[in-house]
Design a protein around this motif. Structure first.
Motif, short mmCIF file in Angstrom:
data_model
loop_
_atom_site.label_atom_id
_atom_site.label_comp_id
_atom_site.label_asym_id
_atom_site.label_seq_id
_atom_site.Cartn_x
_atom_site.Cartn_y
_atom_site.Cartn_z
N PRO A 10 -12.42 -6.06 15.69
CA PRO A 10 -11.58 -5.44 14.83
C PRO A 10 -11.47 -6.24 13.55
O PRO A 10 -11.66 -7.44 13.48
N ILE A 11 -11.19 -5.46 12.40
CA ILE A 11 -11.26 -5.83 11.00
C ILE A 11 -9.62 -6.12 10.56
O ILE A 11 -8.91 -4.98 10.41
N ALA A 12 -9.28 -7.14 10.71
CA ALA A 12 -7.83 -7.64 10.16
C ALA A 12 -7.55 -7.19 8.77
O ALA A 12 -8.53 -7.04 7.91
N ALA A 13 -6.43 -7.06 8.38
CA ALA A 13 -6.09 -6.58 6.90
C ALA A 13 -6.74 -7.72 5.93
O ALA A 13 -6.98 -7.67 4.73
N GLN A 14 -6.63 -9.07 6.20
CA GLN A 14 -7.11 -9.97 5.45
C GLN A 14 -8.47 -10.83 5.99
O GLN A 14 -8.91 -11.74 5.55
N SER A 15 -9.23 -10.01 6.48
CA SER A 15 -10.72 -10.30 7.20
C SER A 15 -11.71 -10.36 5.82
O SER A 15 -11.26 -9.51 4.83
N CYS A 34 -16.03 -4.99 2.19
CA CYS A 34 -17.65 -4.84 2.28
C CYS A 34 -18.08 -3.37 2.72
O CYS A 34 -17.83 -2.79 3.80
N THR A 35 -19.53 -3.57 2.48
CA THR A 35 -20.20 -2.20 2.60
C THR A 35 -20.97 -2.72 4.16
O THR A 35 -21.27 -3.79 4.36
N ALA A 92 -21.47 1.83 14.90
CA ALA A 92 -20.31 2.87 14.56
C ALA A 92 -19.25 2.26 13.86
O ALA A 92 -18.92 1.09 14.04
N ILE A 93 -18.49 2.64 13.27
CA ILE A 93 -17.14 2.63 12.85
C ILE A 93 -16.12 3.32 13.38
O ILE A 93 -16.25 4.69 13.08
N ASN A 94 -15.16 2.70 13.88
CA ASN A 94 -13.85 3.50 14.35
C ASN A 94 -12.81 3.47 13.27
O ASN A 94 -12.05 2.26 13.57
N ARG A 95 -12.58 4.37 12.54
CA ARG A 95 -11.62 4.18 11.42
C ARG A 95 -10.46 4.03 12.17
O ARG A 95 -9.87 4.40 13.16
N SER A 96 -9.49 3.13 11.20
CA SER A 96 -7.94 2.99 11.57
C SER A 96 -7.18 4.46 12.02
O SER A 96 -6.37 4.35 12.79
N GLU A 97 -7.63 5.67 11.22
CA GLU A 97 -6.98 6.87 11.35
C GLU A 97 -7.49 7.73 12.58
O GLU A 97 -7.05 8.71 12.89
N ASP A 109 -9.98 -0.93 10.59
CA ASP A 109 -11.01 -0.44 11.20
C ASP A 109 -11.84 -1.49 12.41
O ASP A 109 -11.47 -2.50 12.29
N ARG A 110 -12.46 -0.87 13.21
CA ARG A 110 -13.14 -1.52 14.13
C ARG A 110 -14.65 -1.37 14.18
O ARG A 110 -15.22 -0.01 14.40
#
Length: 354
Positions: free
Chosen positions: A273-278, A283-284, A300-305, A322-323
């Motif tokens: 999981p990518i936290a808000a302040q990660s 980053c690409t 894969a990227i699991n978008r927040s939406e 995102d995850r």
């Protein structure tokens, strides 16, 4: 001479013989004999039965005619018989020479694979091995199948693979692996037993149809047992249980099953999981994969939406919430997690703030 020459010889002889018979019958009919008497006379004359003349042959011209019929008929008959014998002899000689060449080819092979059974599974296996450049010898009892394999340039041995002399002819003492893919479980068990007795170090892979057979094959000396029905069922179940990446990232059980499969290769897959302040926000994918030694791959990227991006591009940007589904060597996964957990002001890579 080849086979076509002997066949042409037989055709020529039969044509001469048929013409001789026709001319002889016609000659006797012209001499005043009935058709039945003429045919009978020609038959006993040409084929040397010698029952006696139907009628007395007293006319000198008829005697010479009969003599010509004997010479021409017997000669053409012998010519036909000679062509037939030649055809059989040539076939046997060619088979013997072919077997000799095949035997020499097998004797010169080292570290090859022996495939017992050239049915549907055996054909597929041989095709894969030939594409991989593996030397192999096929053993089967079906001569038609072996003829097909031989035409494709494959070394073959005809016979029962459970017999010691057949496996010796296949070079089991020099082979590195034997695969028994015969359709019957009992046949595969017997082949495995024989092969293990002849070569204690050879790698034996056997085909089985049930778990009970698997245990018997292992006890018989097989190193590995392949159960086609179980593999097929497992594959179908995998497609049903985890048909898409979307299911993979949302189903914990599917994710766990995938990791179990990857463990055999020393790999692991982790959802980060990518936290808000990660440090990874903004980053690409290229930046993230370059932070390691090249052993990390973002699958894969699991978008927040809720959107799932499969096989993301290098320029795709990671956002807060995102995850990431990351594939890496198992020992590197904790380091990937720590990098994701770092605050953005704690880390910088090539001018990019993490």
């Amino acid at each position: 001479m080849n086979g076509s020459t002997s066949i042409n010889k037989m055709r020529l002889g039969m044509a001469v013989l048929a013409g001789t018979c026709l001319i002889a019958v016609t000659g006797y009919v012209i001499a005043g004999w009935s058709l039945l008497d003429a045919v009978y006379m020609v038959a006993i004359t040409i084929f040397g039965v010698g029952y006696g003349e139907v009628r007395p042959v007293v006319d000198p011209g008829l005697k010479l005619f009969t003599l010509a019929v004997v010479v021409a008929g017997c000669s053409s008959g012998i010519y036909v018989l000679g062509g037939f014998v030649q055809m059989i002899a040539e076939g046997e000689i060619q088979r013997a020479l072919g077997a000799r060449r095949m035997s020499r080819g097998i004797e010169q092979t080292q570290g090859h694979a022996i495939i017992c059974g050239y049915g549907r599974v055996g054909r597929s296996l041989v095709a894969e091995l030939r594409e991989a450049g593996v030397d192999l010898v096929v053993v089967d009892r079906d001569t038609e199948r072996l003829a097909e394999a031989e035409r494709d340039g494959i070394l073959v041995v005809s016979g029962d693979a459970s017999e010691e002399d057949i496996l010796r002819r296949a070079g089991i003492d020099r082979a590195s692996v034997l695969a028994s893919v015969l359709p019957g479980d009992a046949e595969n068990v017997f082949v495995t037993l024989t092969a293990r007795e002849l070569n204690e170090t050879i790698q034996i892979i056997a085909r089985g149809e049930s778990e009970a057979t698997e245990r018997k094959l292992i006890r018989s000396g097989a190193n590995r047992v392949v159960l086609p029905t179980m593999i097929g069922a497992s594959k179908i179940a995998q497609l049903i249980a985890c048909p898409t990446v979307e299911t993979l990232v949302s189903d914990a059980k599917a994710f766990s099953r995938m990791n179990q499969d990857l463990e055999a290769f020393g790999l692991g897959m982790m959802e980060i999981p990518i936290a808000a302040q990660s440090a990874l926000v903004g980053c690409t994918i290229k930046d993230i994969e370059l932070t390691g030694d090249g052993g990390n791959v973002v699958v894969a990227i699991n978008r927040s939406e809720g959107e799932v991006i499969r096989n993301p591009k290098m320029e795709d940007v990671v956002g807060a919430g995102d995850r990431l589904i990351v594939l890496s060597h198992k020992e590197d996964l904790p380091a990937v997690t720590r990098r994701a957990a770092q605050k953005s002001e704690q880390m910088s890579y090539r001018g990019t703030r993490y």
